[in-house]
Design a protein around this motif. Sequence first.
Motif, short mmCIF file in Angstrom:
data_model
loop_
_atom_site.label_atom_id
_atom_site.label_comp_id
_atom_site.label_asym_id
_atom_site.label_seq_id
_atom_site.Cartn_x
_atom_site.Cartn_y
_atom_site.Cartn_z
N THR A 158 61.55 -37.77 -2.90
CA THR A 158 62.51 -36.93 -2.15
C THR A 158 63.51 -37.79 -1.38
N ILE A 161 66.31 -38.13 -3.60
CA ILE A 161 67.12 -36.92 -3.59
C ILE A 161 68.02 -36.92 -2.35
N GLN A 162 67.47 -37.34 -1.23
CA GLN A 162 68.24 -37.40 0.02
C GLN A 162 69.45 -38.33 -0.12
N CYS A 165 72.15 -36.61 -2.04
CA CYS A 165 72.41 -35.24 -1.58
C CYS A 165 73.90 -34.86 -1.64
N GLU A 200 70.85 -29.26 2.38
CA GLU A 200 70.18 -30.56 2.37
C GLU A 200 68.68 -30.39 2.62
N TYR A 203 67.03 -29.10 -0.54
CA TYR A 203 66.98 -30.11 -1.60
C TYR A 203 65.97 -31.22 -1.29
N VAL A 204 65.98 -31.69 -0.05
CA VAL A 204 65.11 -32.81 0.30
C VAL A 204 63.63 -32.40 0.32
N ARG A 228 66.49 -35.18 -10.51
CA ARG A 228 66.88 -34.72 -9.18
C ARG A 228 67.74 -33.47 -9.29
#
Length: 289
Positions: A158, A161-162, A165, A200, A203-204, A228
């Motif tokens: 994650t 992913i961050q 973002c 965000e 998603y995170v 992702r």
Amino acid sequence: MDERNFRSSYYEKVGCYSVEEKKSLNKLLQDNIRNHSKLKQFCLSYTVPTAQRGLLWSIILGVLPLHKNSMDYILLQRTAVYEDLHRAVTKMQYIDQTSPKSKVLQTMWLLENGRLLHPLTGPPDDDNNFMEIVKVLLQIFDNDVETYWIAKEFFACTKGIQQECAKLMELTQTLLKREDIELNNHLEKLGVFNTGEILEKLYVTCFAGVITDTALVKVWDKICGGSRKIVVFVFLDLVKTLRNHILDCKSILDLKTLIEQVKDQDATIVNKAIKTWQSNKNHNEITVH
């Protein structure tokens, strides 16, 4: 959808898998030296059978080794680390027998990362994000050692992913503008893309706490497999499903409250999102390494 695809889709929805898929996965897992790329590809191509998810994710995420002969030794090492951490936080009286498992695992993780005694080090949202992930995994897996290690490594995914973002949010808006300009404009007006606050977080945490665990694991299969971008398609199908309600939202708080009520118990949103993602030719454009 032809009869064969309909049948496959139905069987997967009720938890049945084709003999070919099961045989294929069993063979990959039984190899003396597992093929990491093929295991990841399986996650990207199929929903992982429940009975094999823990082992498959553990190997892909590096919790367990690719070499089958080293499995027992590595598992002993992982168990020893877990027990040392558990013993330490118990002795330090940060946890006791009444502490929820999610709190126990989070406290152990903080100690291992040098943040239990120095809580101001590291990003402030990490603690909550890790907790959200742990809560989901505790519903999926029965073994606490396995859960702890998978939680650590999935959380590491994650972070990737961050880092992506901004690109993921830009892609979200590009696709939504193409599909539903009115919905896009309203979300823009609410500040979804400007502040990125809600998006965000979704998603995170990979929709932990928003979508029910049994549906969410299908998405997390893809994240473990290296995608992702899957989170973008989940969000798009989520807002399209809630379209009329979203257009009635007057503030970002209204939207947040609405999204938190989704759950997707029957996995309708998740199944649609995965189908759209799979049909997108560039679905591996942003990948976890």
